[in-house]
Design a protein around this motif. Structure first.
Motif, short mmCIF file in Angstrom:
data_model
loop_
_atom_site.label_atom_id
_atom_site.label_comp_id
_atom_site.label_asym_id
_atom_site.label_seq_id
_atom_site.Cartn_x
_atom_site.Cartn_y
_atom_site.Cartn_z
N VAL A 110 0.83 -1.21 0.00
CA VAL A 110 0.00 0.00 0.00
C VAL A 110 0.87 1.25 0.00
O VAL A 110 0.61 2.22 -0.75
N ILE A 111 1.92 1.26 0.82
CA ILE A 111 2.78 2.44 0.92
C ILE A 111 3.57 2.67 -0.37
O ILE A 111 3.55 3.77 -0.95
N CYS A 112 4.26 1.63 -0.84
CA CYS A 112 5.14 1.78 -2.00
C CYS A 112 4.36 2.02 -3.29
O CYS A 112 4.68 2.92 -4.08
N ALA A 113 3.33 1.21 -3.52
CA ALA A 113 2.52 1.40 -4.72
C ALA A 113 1.80 2.75 -4.68
O ALA A 113 1.66 3.42 -5.72
N GLY A 114 1.37 3.16 -3.49
CA GLY A 114 0.73 4.47 -3.38
C GLY A 114 1.67 5.60 -3.73
O GLY A 114 1.29 6.55 -4.43
N LEU A 115 2.92 5.52 -3.26
CA LEU A 115 3.90 6.55 -3.60
C LEU A 115 4.18 6.60 -5.10
O LEU A 115 4.28 7.69 -5.69
N ILE A 116 4.30 5.44 -5.72
CA ILE A 116 4.59 5.41 -7.16
C ILE A 116 3.43 5.97 -7.97
O ILE A 116 3.62 6.78 -8.88
N LEU A 117 2.22 5.57 -7.65
CA LEU A 117 1.06 5.95 -8.46
C LEU A 117 0.60 7.38 -8.18
O LEU A 117 0.07 8.05 -9.07
N LEU A 118 0.78 7.86 -6.95
CA LEU A 118 0.27 9.17 -6.58
C LEU A 118 1.34 10.25 -6.53
O LEU A 118 1.07 11.37 -6.09
N ALA A 119 2.54 9.94 -7.00
CA ALA A 119 3.64 10.91 -6.92
C ALA A 119 3.33 12.21 -7.64
O ALA A 119 3.56 13.30 -7.09
N PRO A 120 2.79 12.21 -8.88
CA PRO A 120 2.46 13.50 -9.52
C PRO A 120 1.42 14.31 -8.74
O PRO A 120 1.53 15.54 -8.64
N ALA A 121 0.42 13.61 -8.22
CA ALA A 121 -0.61 14.31 -7.44
C ALA A 121 -0.01 14.93 -6.18
O ALA A 121 -0.37 16.04 -5.78
N LEU A 122 0.95 14.23 -5.56
CA LEU A 122 1.60 14.78 -4.37
C LEU A 122 2.43 16.02 -4.72
O LEU A 122 2.48 16.98 -3.95
N ALA A 123 3.08 16.00 -5.90
CA ALA A 123 3.86 17.16 -6.33
C ALA A 123 2.94 18.36 -6.58
O ALA A 123 3.26 19.50 -6.17
N LEU A 124 1.81 18.15 -7.24
CA LEU A 124 0.85 19.22 -7.46
C LEU A 124 0.28 19.75 -6.15
O LEU A 124 0.11 20.96 -5.97
N PHE A 125 -0.01 18.84 -5.25
CA PHE A 125 -0.54 19.23 -3.95
C PHE A 125 0.49 20.07 -3.18
O PHE A 125 0.14 21.10 -2.57
N ALA A 126 1.74 19.65 -3.20
CA ALA A 126 2.79 20.37 -2.48
C ALA A 126 2.98 21.76 -3.06
O ALA A 126 3.13 22.75 -2.31
N GLN A 127 2.97 21.90 -4.38
CA GLN A 127 3.14 23.22 -4.97
C GLN A 127 1.96 24.14 -4.65
O GLN A 127 2.14 25.33 -4.38
#
Length: 414
Positions: free
Chosen positions: A241-258
């Motif tokens: 859950v942690i690793c696959a979530g990071l891989i699949l949601l990485a662009p969304a996390l970058a947009l959220f952080a910006q």
């Protein structure tokens, strides 16, 4: 031919096969980790030689027909996910801007993976104790040599500006990755004191060379090992859950952080967040490229040519999405998830060590210290071969206790 000659020939073939196998494993597990301290090219030269000797030993073995991969292994979910990832990377060569260089790098990567898979399939079903000892011996010698070289090497030579790290930094990183199968080999034989000493030596080497990402990976993987020792299957599902979530949601996390953090962070923290703010800008500028990616090897060539800024993220998360798009990200997440689940289903002594080894590799890749470079792919292949030897180890390597026979009347004590 006399009947007595056939068993003798079979014995000679078996001894020759064992010798070739042991030499091949010794090259990969002892010579390569130590030689990597002094030469960056040694990794690419000796690993194919070691794999070739393993394959030759398998061909010389009298029961070589039993070594061929079964359909169950060839068509396992993990292998299929790996094939899917390699196939999509090959297809992306059609639209990558640097086709000639990308094709060369893809050929080297695919050849390295193919050699490792062939060696894994040709390893014997049971690992002998003498072959199992090669892993901790190699890591132990390499750790002591790394500490000695790091102390003797002048600081100006250890701090050369190299984005991929100096030879001694790569060697320390390799130790952090290879120590987990070595610890697994010692755990199978219940050599816990030796395992503790080996872990301390490896941590000492990474500290003396000072590779913070490697030390972080070792700490996180040690935490995974301690938690996963009791229930590896459950821990593997949590890691998926942690690793696959990071891989699949990485662009969304970058947009959220910006969106929420840009302009609100202290200057010291903003420097670390700037690469991910850049990633968010690239997503907004080239939104449709998220589907297909820019093509295999685009991140590396874009940084080298100046097409991408210097502060572009170096993480595997960015490289997979930028090069291979959503299809490559899904294939990578699937491959990682299936690998973690397969590790969690192993017997308890091996499961916790393999989970820790996989997490160690992922932490290093996510941090950006090493992503898809050929030397890093080769190091992962060596780790996989080592773990295969640990998994194939005989469950009872300890000698059975000798029974004390009562003294017969008139028999003298020896």
């Amino acid at each position: 031919m006399p009947a007595t000659a056939r068993p003798q020939q079979a014995d000679f073939a078996a001894e020759a096969a064992q010798l070739m196998l042991r030499l091949g494993l010794a090259i990969i597990l002892i010579v390569v980790p130590t030689g990597a301290i002094y030469s960056r090219r040694l990794l690419f030269t000796l690993v194919p030689v070691g794999v070739a000797m393993i394959l030759l030993g398998a061909l010389l073995a009298p029961g070589r027909h039993a070594l061929l991969p079964s359909r169950q292994v060839m068509f396992s979910p993990v292998v299929q996910a790996l094939v899917l990832l390699l196939a999509w990377a090959a297809l992306s060569l059609l639209w990558t801007p640097f086709q000639a260089l990308a094709l060369e790098r893809y050929g080297k990567t695919a050849a390295t993976v193919a050699l490792a898979v062939a060696a894994i399939f040709m390893l014997p079903g049971r690992t002998r104790t003498s072959n199992l000892n090669l892993m901790p011996i190699g890591v132990g010698i390499a750790a002591l040599a790394t500490i000695a070289v790091a102390i003797a090497l002048p600081p100006e030579l250890r701090e050369l500006p190299d984005p991929e790290g100096t030879s001694i930094e790569r060697a320390a990183l390799g130790l952090v990755v290879l120590v987990w199968p070595a610890l697994g080999a010692l755990a199978v034989r219940e050599r816990w004191a030796s395992a503790g000493a080996l872990a301390v030596a490896t941590a000492g080497a990474a500290t003396v060379v000072w590779v913070p990402a490697a030390l972080t990976a070792m700490v996180v993987s040690a935490l995974v090992f301690s938690i996963g020792s009791s229930n590896p299957r459950r821990v593997s599902k949590i890691l998926v859950v942690i690793c696959a979530g990071l891989i699949l949601l990485a662009p969304a996390l970058a947009l959220f952080a910006q969106h929420f953090l840009a302009g609100r962070l202290p200057p010291a923290v903003a420097i670390w967040a700037q690469p991910y703010f850049l990633w968010a800008e690239l997503i907004r500028m080239e939104g449709w490229r998220v589907l297909t990616g820019h093509g295999f090897d685009m991140t590396v060539r874009g940084l080298a040519s100046g097409y991408l800024p210097v502060f572009t993220p170096r993480s595997l998360l960015f490289e997979v999405w930028y090069d291979l798009g959503i299809v490559g990200a899904v294939a990578t997440a699937l491959f990682v998830s299936l690998g973690l689940l397969a590790a969690g289903r192993l017997p308890v002594p091996a499961a916790s060590f393999m989970l820790a080894g996989i997490v160690c590799i992922l932490v290093v890749a996510f941090s950006g210290l090493a992503t898809m470079q050929i030397w890093w792919i080769t190091l992962i292949c060596i780790s996989t071969i080592s773990f295969t030897c640990v998994i194939n180890a005989h469950p009872r390597l300890a000698r059975p206790a000798a029974r004390v026979m009562p003294d017969a009347p008139g028999r003298p004590r020896v």
